[in-house]
Write a protein that holds these residues in place. Structure first.
Motif, PDB file in Angstrom:
ATOM      1  N   ALA A 233       0.906  -1.148  -0.063  1.00 23.38           N
ATOM      2  CA  ALA A 233       0.068   0.078   0.044  1.00 23.38           C
ATOM      3  C   ALA A 233       0.799   1.332  -0.130  1.00 23.38           C
ATOM      4  CB  ALA A 233      -0.806   0.015   1.133  1.00 23.38           C
ATOM      5  N   GLY A 234       0.377   2.350  -0.844  1.00 24.67           N
ATOM      6  CA  GLY A 234       1.291   3.585  -0.712  1.00 24.67           C
ATOM      7  C   GLY A 234       0.155   4.636  -0.634  1.00 24.67           C
ATOM      8  N   TRP A 235       0.468   5.821   0.144  1.00 24.69           N
ATOM      9  CA  TRP A 235      -0.373   7.052   0.002  1.00 24.69           C
ATOM     10  C   TRP A 235       0.395   8.305   0.002  1.00 24.69           C
ATOM     11  CZ3 TRP A 235      -3.415   8.805   5.045  1.00 24.69           C
ATOM     12  CH2 TRP A 235      -4.331   9.917   4.251  1.00 24.69           C
ATOM     13  N   GLU A 236       0.143   9.141  -0.892  1.00 30.63           N
ATOM     14  CA  GLU A 236       0.711  10.335  -0.729  1.00 30.63           C
ATOM     15  C   GLU A 236      -0.490  11.260  -0.035  1.00 30.63           C
ATOM     16  OE1 GLU A 236       2.350  14.057  -3.456  1.00 30.63           O
ATOM     17  OE2 GLU A 236       2.054  12.159  -4.380  1.00 30.63           O
ATOM     18  N   ILE A 237       0.063  11.572   1.116  1.00 30.45           N
ATOM     19  CA  ILE A 237      -0.732  12.404   1.797  1.00 30.45           C
ATOM     20  C   ILE A 237      -0.763  14.057   1.095  1.00 30.45           C
ATOM     21  CG2 ILE A 237      -1.244  13.677   4.090  1.00 30.45           C
ATOM     22  CD1 ILE A 237       0.399  11.357   5.342  1.00 30.45           C
ATOM     23  N   ASP A 238      -2.174  14.438   0.935  1.00 31.86           N
ATOM     24  CA  ASP A 238      -2.308  15.613   0.142  1.00 31.86           C
ATOM     25  C   ASP A 238      -2.235  17.153   0.998  1.00 31.86           C
ATOM     26  OD1 ASP A 238      -2.725  17.434  -1.879  1.00 31.86           O
ATOM     27  OD2 ASP A 238      -5.208  16.951  -1.890  1.00 31.86           O
ATOM     28  N   LEU A 239      -1.090  17.294   1.621  1.00 31.22           N
ATOM     29  CA  LEU A 239      -0.920  18.385   2.571  1.00 31.22           C
ATOM     30  C   LEU A 239      -1.273  19.717   2.198  1.00 31.22           C
ATOM     31  CD1 LEU A 239       2.864  17.420   3.830  1.00 31.22           C
ATOM     32  CD2 LEU A 239       0.687  17.146   5.028  1.00 31.22           C
ATOM     33  N   TRP A 240      -1.013  20.219   0.877  1.00 28.03           N
ATOM     34  CA  TRP A 240      -1.365  21.313   0.281  1.00 28.03           C
ATOM     35  C   TRP A 240      -2.834  21.430  -0.510  1.00 28.03           C
ATOM     36  CZ3 TRP A 240       1.835  23.215   3.745  1.00 28.03           C
ATOM     37  CH2 TRP A 240       3.010  22.734   3.848  1.00 28.03           C
ATOM     38  N   GLY A 241      -3.371  20.305  -0.763  1.00 33.27           N
ATOM     39  CA  GLY A 241      -4.367  20.178  -1.503  1.00 33.27           C
ATOM     40  C   GLY A 241      -4.117  20.130  -2.732  1.00 33.27           C
ATOM     41  N   GLY A 242      -3.174  19.968  -3.587  1.00 31.37           N
ATOM     42  CA  GLY A 242      -2.686  19.810  -4.828  1.00 31.37           C
ATOM     43  C   GLY A 242      -3.340  18.923  -5.550  1.00 31.37           C
ATOM     44  N   ASN A 243      -3.621  17.658  -5.180  1.00 37.36           N
ATOM     45  CA  ASN A 243      -4.256  16.598  -5.655  1.00 37.36           C
ATOM     46  C   ASN A 243      -5.950  16.833  -5.508  1.00 37.36           C
ATOM     47  OD1 ASN A 243      -1.990  15.012  -5.945  1.00 37.36           O
ATOM     48  ND2 ASN A 243      -2.129  13.762  -3.991  1.00 37.36           N
ATOM     49  N   THR A 244      -6.336  17.411  -4.624  1.00 38.25           N
ATOM     50  CA  THR A 244      -7.605  18.066  -4.372  1.00 38.25           C
ATOM     51  C   THR A 244      -7.939  18.778  -5.555  1.00 38.25           C
ATOM     52  OG1 THR A 244      -7.724  17.735  -2.020  1.00 38.25           O
ATOM     53  CG2 THR A 244      -9.435  18.999  -2.878  1.00 38.25           C
ATOM     54  N   ALA A 245      -6.989  19.832  -5.746  1.00 40.50           N
ATOM     55  CA  ALA A 245      -7.149  20.816  -6.947  1.00 40.50           C
ATOM     56  C   ALA A 245      -7.065  20.256  -8.097  1.00 40.50           C
ATOM     57  CB  ALA A 245      -5.972  21.884  -6.723  1.00 40.50           C
ATOM     58  N   ALA A 246      -6.466  19.125  -8.315  1.00 45.42           N
ATOM     59  CA  ALA A 246      -6.148  18.480  -9.664  1.00 45.42           C
ATOM     60  C   ALA A 246      -7.591  17.911  -9.812  1.00 45.42           C
ATOM     61  CB  ALA A 246      -5.010  17.666  -9.595  1.00 45.42           C
ATOM     62  N   ALA A 247      -8.096  17.108  -8.803  1.00 45.36           N
ATOM     63  CA  ALA A 247      -9.604  16.457  -9.023  1.00 45.36           C
ATOM     64  C   ALA A 247     -10.544  17.440  -9.336  1.00 45.36           C
ATOM     65  CB  ALA A 247      -9.918  15.636  -7.794  1.00 45.36           C
ATOM     66  N   ARG A 248     -10.603  18.529  -8.717  1.00 44.03           N
ATOM     67  CA  ARG A 248     -11.539  19.805  -9.022  1.00 44.03           C
ATOM     68  C   ARG A 248     -11.465  20.127 -10.386  1.00 44.03           C
ATOM     69  NH1 ARG A 248     -10.396  22.637  -4.932  1.00 44.03           N
ATOM     70  NH2 ARG A 248      -9.160  24.068  -5.913  1.00 44.03           N
ATOM     71  N   ALA A 249     -10.169  20.241 -10.931  1.00 47.32           N
ATOM     72  CA  ALA A 249      -9.931  20.826 -12.174  1.00 47.32           C
ATOM     73  C   ALA A 249     -10.413  19.725 -13.157  1.00 47.32           C
ATOM     74  CB  ALA A 249      -8.611  20.868 -12.563  1.00 47.32           C
ATOM     75  N   ALA A 250     -10.270  18.575 -13.112  1.00 49.06           N
ATOM     76  CA  ALA A 250     -10.945  17.429 -13.873  1.00 49.06           C
ATOM     77  C   ALA A 250     -12.377  17.242 -13.770  1.00 49.06           C
ATOM     78  CB  ALA A 250     -10.309  15.891 -13.353  1.00 49.06           C
ATOM     79  N   GLY A 251     -12.894  17.726 -12.516  1.00 44.44           N
ATOM     80  CA  GLY A 251     -14.441  17.620 -12.549  1.00 44.44           C
ATOM     81  C   GLY A 251     -14.839  18.838 -13.366  1.00 44.44           C
ATOM     82  N   GLU A 252     -14.164  20.010 -13.239  1.00 44.83           N
ATOM     83  CA  GLU A 252     -14.555  20.977 -14.073  1.00 44.83           C
ATOM     84  C   GLU A 252     -14.736  20.863 -15.571  1.00 44.83           C
ATOM     85  OE1 GLU A 252     -16.394  23.475 -13.111  1.00 44.83           O
ATOM     86  OE2 GLU A 252     -15.755  23.829 -10.863  1.00 44.83           O
ATOM     87  N   ARG A 253     -13.377  20.107 -15.829  1.00 47.71           N
ATOM     88  CA  ARG A 253     -13.337  19.916 -17.402  1.00 47.71           C
ATOM     89  C   ARG A 253     -14.291  18.806 -17.703  1.00 47.71           C
ATOM     90  NH1 ARG A 253      -7.661  20.790 -16.060  1.00 47.71           N
ATOM     91  NH2 ARG A 253      -7.020  22.484 -17.320  1.00 47.71           N
ATOM     92  N   LEU A 254     -14.780  17.958 -17.044  1.00 50.81           N
ATOM     93  CA  LEU A 254     -15.710  17.023 -17.626  1.00 50.81           C
ATOM     94  C   LEU A 254     -17.328  17.658 -17.610  1.00 50.81           C
ATOM     95  CD1 LEU A 254     -16.914  14.019 -17.696  1.00 50.81           C
ATOM     96  CD2 LEU A 254     -17.234  13.922 -15.206  1.00 50.81           C
ATOM     97  N   ALA A 255     -17.645  18.663 -16.776  1.00 51.72           N
ATOM     98  CA  ALA A 255     -18.710  19.353 -16.925  1.00 51.72           C
ATOM     99  C   ALA A 255     -18.782  20.143 -18.099  1.00 51.72           C
ATOM    100  CB  ALA A 255     -19.162  20.449 -15.830  1.00 51.72           C
ATOM    101  N   GLY A 256     -17.320  20.680 -18.633  1.00 47.77           N
ATOM    102  CA  GLY A 256     -17.172  21.442 -19.655  1.00 47.77           C
ATOM    103  C   GLY A 256     -17.706  20.690 -21.027  1.00 47.77           C
ATOM    104  N   ALA A 257     -16.824  19.410 -20.591  1.00 50.12           N
ATOM    105  CA  ALA A 257     -16.995  18.437 -22.184  1.00 50.12           C
ATOM    106  C   ALA A 257     -18.589  17.995 -22.131  1.00 50.12           C
ATOM    107  CB  ALA A 257     -16.150  17.123 -21.647  1.00 50.12           C
ATOM    108  N   GLN A 258     -19.159  17.883 -21.072  1.00 51.23           N
ATOM    109  CA  GLN A 258     -20.932  17.715 -21.260  1.00 51.23           C
ATOM    110  C   GLN A 258     -21.398  18.526 -21.995  1.00 51.23           C
ATOM    111  OE1 GLN A 258     -21.582  16.735 -17.017  1.00 51.23           O
ATOM    112  NE2 GLN A 258     -21.271  14.680 -17.248  1.00 51.23           N
ATOM    113  N   ALA A 259     -21.071  19.886 -21.525  1.00 52.75           N
ATOM    114  CA  ALA A 259     -21.758  21.096 -22.377  1.00 52.75           C
ATOM    115  C   ALA A 259     -21.222  21.183 -23.866  1.00 52.75           C
ATOM    116  CB  ALA A 259     -21.240  22.277 -21.749  1.00 52.75           C
TER     117      ALA A 259
END
Length: 472
Positions: free
Chosen positions: A127-153
């Protein structure tokens, strides 16, 4: 000294936790007018656009649009991008959680420790886990979600674009057939005039030059009808290529002319913000801004320390002769802290590049909003102009047709010359052609307004309210 170093490394993430990511705002203001400056074609009601094409009372048009959307490479490309955006979102979300990998192996050979041939087997989970200390991975997931909504439109936008293209081609073909009917009736009338002129010339009542003029006019009418027929055939071939419908079936279904669409096919809300909220391209551009903002946060997070944790659980066995030995192992760690010390400015450059992409997305969004408002206003102006011209065009066509009939009666009685008759005929033909062209222009303006108003696409709940809130 070792103890102080251990405590310093352990407390480093807590000290740096005071640093927060500062990405640019996910939404940008775009001032727009609070009301439309062009007349609104309400027609007494404001209807939705979801079943807009059915209001044309032409089932063939609806069928052709559905066929073209199923075959369109533009829609297929948009669907592919939508699938890619969905996969990218899943990948970004997966980075927020731990990873789990299993492995197993088995060997048989001579063991020096046992001095015998042994069979060794082992299996485990890592098992491995990179702890998201600064929210970088959270921001990347948010960006992907926004692009998915844009692709649907964008997928909806592709369908709207194809529907408008097919409708324009179909109505253009219908209009061409109407022009062909006018041209054929005119050619038949000219041919009858030429026949009567030849008979009058043989009887000695009509000069040869007048009869020649009638024959020339008949030839011109036939040539115009042939040219119009050719244009209609070209339009039909283009429509077949767009929709994939067999040409004989299309001709058969189009044999009966549909009724003209209603004068008022849709209405608009009084606020431009409500229209902008239902434009899929504007919505997609807005999502691009939000995604670019999250990308800046991701790039900023790469400049800070990274903390990761690993662990494993495994079982193994050694079989020698008739006996076997089994063992279970587990471990937690290492807890690794990666401190960026020197990279030659690479991470800082990545932040600058992400910021530049954000500025570009914001500029494109503002331009898209201005373009959307302009397209709606232009379509409204064209609709109003065609409505104002319709009564005059009807009166002109009816008046010129009455004049032609009167001139033809006078010509038969010998009170009007052949030149007068042909002048009246050409004027009446031009008025009828202008009337057909005006109808096509009005239908094209309706289609342009449908496309400019978003084509019946409905954004997620809250988007319209958000757009209206941003409008001053």
């Amino acid at each position: 000294m070792t103890s102080w170093l251990r405590w310093g490394l352990a407390c480093t993430p807590l000290v740096l936790a005071g640093c927060a990511l500062t990405p640019p705002p996910a939404r940008v203001d775009t001032p727009t007018a609070t009301v439309w400056h062009a007349p609104l074609p309400h027609g007494g009601a404001v209807d939705g656009l979801a079943a807009w094409w059915a209001r044309w009372n032409d089932p063939l048009l609806v069928d052709l649009i559905e066929r073209s959307q199923a075959l369109s490479p533009t829609v297929a490309q948009a669907a592919s991008r939508l699938a890619q955006a969905r996969a990218a979102q899943q990948t970004a979300r997966a980075a927020l959680g731990p990873t789990l990998d299993g492995q197993a192996s088995a060997t048989r050979g001579f063991s020096e420790q046992l001095a015998r041939v042994a069979t060794t087997a082992q299996a485990g989970v890592q098992a491995g886990w990179e702890i998201d200390l600064w929210g970088g991975n959270t921001a990347a997931a948010r960006a992907a979600g926004e692009r998915l909504a844009g692709a649907q439109a964008q997928w909806h936008e592709a369908r709207v674009s194809v529907a408008a293209e097919v409708a324009l081609q179909y109505r253009g073909w219908r209009s061409c057939l109407q022009q062909l009917d006018v041209a054929e009736r005119d050619a038949a009338s000219r041919a009858e005039t030429a026949r009567l002129s030849d008979a009058s010339e043989r009887a000695g009542f009509t000069p040869p030059a007048t009869a020649a003029l009638a024959r020339a006019s008949a030839a011109e009418g036939r040539a115009r009808a042939v040219q119009q027929r050719m244009q209609c055939e070209v339009d039909l071939k283009s429509l077949v290529a767009l929709t994939g419908m067999e040409e004989p079936a299309l001709r058969e279904r189009a044999a009966t002319a549909p009724p003209l669409p209603p004068e008022s096919l849709m209405g608009l809300a009084s606020l431009p913000a409500q229209v902008l909220a239902q434009r899929p391209d504007v919505y997609s551009a807005e999502r691009d801004v939000a995604a670019a903002s999250a990308d800046v946060g991701t790039a900023q997070a790469q400049r800070y320390p990274r903390l990761s944790l690993q662990g494993s659980v495994g079982v193994g066995s050694v079989r020698v002769g008739g006996g076997s030995t089994e063992a279970t192992t587990w471990s937690i760690g290492p807890l690794a802290l990666q401190l960026p010390l020197f990279d030659g400015g690479r991470r800082a450059a990545q932040v600058d590049a992400a910021q530049a992409r954000y500025d570009e997305a914001a500029a494109l969004y503002r331009a898209r909003v201005r373009q959307a408002v302009g397209e709606v206003e232009q379509a409204l102006v064209r609709l109003q102009a065609t409505a104002e011209r319709r009564a005059s065009a009807d009166a002109a066509a009816q008046g010129y047709q009455t004049s032609l009939q009167a001139t033809e009666a006078r010509w038969r009685a010998g009170l009007a010359s052949q030149v007068e008759l042909e002048d009246a005929r050409r004027t009446a033909l031009a008025a009828q052609s202008a009337l057909v062209a005006l109808q096509l222009e009005r239908e094209s303006a309706w289609i342009a307004l449908y496309r400019a108003a978003g084509g019946g696409w409905e954004p997620p709940a809250g988007a319209a309210q958000t757009a209206q809130t941003r409008t001053p």
